[in-house]
Enzyme design. Sequence first.
Site, mmCIF file in Angstrom:
data_model
loop_
_atom_site.group_PDB
_atom_site.id
_atom_site.type_symbol
_atom_site.label_atom_id
_atom_site.label_comp_id
_atom_site.label_asym_id
_atom_site.label_seq_id
_atom_site.Cartn_x
_atom_site.Cartn_y
_atom_site.Cartn_z
ATOM 1 C CE LYS A 186 53.231 36.610 24.655
ATOM 2 N NZ LYS A 186 52.675 37.576 23.773
ATOM 3 C CE LYS A 230 56.569 35.551 19.469
ATOM 4 N NZ LYS A 230 55.247 35.465 18.956
ATOM 5 C CE LYS A 249 49.813 41.005 16.466
ATOM 6 N NZ LYS A 249 49.339 40.156 17.555
HETATM 7 P P1 ATP Z 1 52.204 39.098 20.738
HETATM 8 O O1 ATP Z 1 53.469 39.875 20.689
HETATM 9 O O2 ATP Z 1 51.031 39.882 21.240
HETATM 10 O O3 ATP Z 1 52.357 37.756 21.405
HETATM 11 P P2 ATP Z 1 52.646 38.251 18.030
HETATM 12 O O4 ATP Z 1 53.195 39.356 17.196
HETATM 13 O O5 ATP Z 1 53.569 37.184 18.491
HETATM 14 O O6 ATP Z 1 51.832 38.822 19.238
HETATM 15 P P3 ATP Z 1 50.183 36.796 17.318
HETATM 16 O O7 ATP Z 1 48.944 37.569 17.200
HETATM 17 O O8 ATP Z 1 50.386 36.048 18.576
HETATM 18 O O9 ATP Z 1 51.493 37.695 17.109
HETATM 19 O O10 ATP Z 1 50.332 35.787 16.123
HETATM 20 C C1 ATP Z 1 49.707 35.787 14.869
HETATM 21 C C2 ATP Z 1 50.431 34.766 14.017
HETATM 22 O O11 ATP Z 1 51.737 35.247 13.674
HETATM 23 C C3 ATP Z 1 50.666 33.415 14.712
HETATM 24 O O12 ATP Z 1 50.433 32.367 13.797
HETATM 25 C C4 ATP Z 1 52.109 33.448 15.108
HETATM 26 O O13 ATP Z 1 52.685 32.160 15.160
HETATM 27 C C5 ATP Z 1 52.714 34.262 13.964
HETATM 28 N N1 ATP Z 1 53.941 34.945 14.389
HETATM 29 C C6 ATP Z 1 54.053 35.859 15.390
HETATM 30 N N2 ATP Z 1 55.313 36.289 15.500
HETATM 31 C C7 ATP Z 1 56.040 35.633 14.544
HETATM 32 C C8 ATP Z 1 57.409 35.651 14.143
HETATM 33 N N3 ATP Z 1 58.299 36.430 14.737
HETATM 34 N N4 ATP Z 1 57.790 34.859 13.113
HETATM 35 C C9 ATP Z 1 56.898 34.074 12.476
HETATM 36 N N5 ATP Z 1 55.582 33.993 12.808
HETATM 37 C C10 ATP Z 1 55.141 34.769 13.816
#
Ligand code: ATP
Length: 329
Positions: free
Chosen positions: A111, A192, A195
């Site tokens: 990041k 991955k 969001k």
């Molecule tokens: P950001 O993009 O802001 O980093 P994010 O979409 O990765 O956000 P988080 O709020 O960081 O989401 O994560 C919430 C939960 O969802 C965490 O337990 C994280 O491990 C899980 N998660 C996020 N993205 C994935 C993915 N692509 N596959 C499986 N689990 C996910």
Amino acid sequence: MTRVFSGIKPTGPVQLGNLLGALRHWVADQDDADTIFCVVDLHALTVPQDPSELRTRTLELAQLLLAIGIDPERSTLFVQSHVPEHAELSWILECTAAFGELRRMTQFKDKSTDAEFVSAGLFTYPALMAADILLYDTDRVPVGDDQRQHLELARDLAMRFNHRYGNTFVVPEAAIAKVGARVMDLQHPTRKMSKSEDSPQGTILVLDDLATVAKKIRRAVTDTDTDVRFDIVEKPGVSNLLSILSACTGESPEALAGNYARYGDLKTACAEAVVETLRPVQERFAEYNADPAGTAAILARGAARAREIAGPVLSRARTNLGLLETGPT
Ligand code: ATP
Ligand code: LTN
């Protein structure tokens, strides 16, 4: 009773990876554990946020959690900034963590590389996450695979603190599912789904209209040859679709691969399964979204219960550290 804690950031609309990698396990954990779930708004501040968007997203994320089945009668659901103990324990854990171990966190590296502005909070982020977890004497933390390293750090900090200052924190375990723990971007299947990344065609939002969901899956990038096989290295696109279908249906990705001769058939099945998973969530979300005062009341009750648990744990840490207690005035 086993204590489960997990958190999610209000950084953008919830995507399918959040649901399949983490949130659906939160719902299941309610059956056999004391469950505490948190909208981690302080974590969102590690990158600049628009104030009014942050406020709306925080409330709507809580409504989405209710819509997927987090039951406020069985779980404690609250917003991180409503419980000031998190920020205080975070400082204490920043002083327990080594600079070098924070520097090794791959999420920080990802990041911060190419970012215009890298806040100090982005660097110390995992200490706040450890505080979230340790404040509740948490046994188990259901998360997606990307959080493995942060969980390992939370365990190390708990053990280090206990070793230095006497037994204070429960050492938590990560709970990472076998299927769906790493949902990949549909257009870039080696990274991955996220969001906050800008990949609208590669990211399925839980609140996307259902025709758009189906279209994104039909247009997903697949791989060069034509056989349907579960092989993450050689066939990342197809394997991602198989994992998604598996997480939605409960059948193993290897077994599912045998059911489809062509990519097109796999995509159709996957689109149907995802649409049927999202439909009821969207309907319930609309109901909660129409009642912001009701959601606010649920969150207020959640924060009060959270503080009842977090307060004594933080006091334990303060005492063991040698912070002077306040005397009578
Ligand atoms: P950001 O993009 O802001 O980093 P994010 O979409 O990765 O956000 P988080 O709020 O960081 O989401 O994560 C919430 C939960 O969802 C965490 O337990 C994280 O491990 C899980 N998660 C996020 N993205 C994935 C993915 N692509 N596959 C499986 N689990 C996910
Ligand atoms: N860092 C996590 C979100 C998060 C979290 C937590 C998860 C913050 N605090 C406590 C589990 C437990 C993320 O980026 N997904």
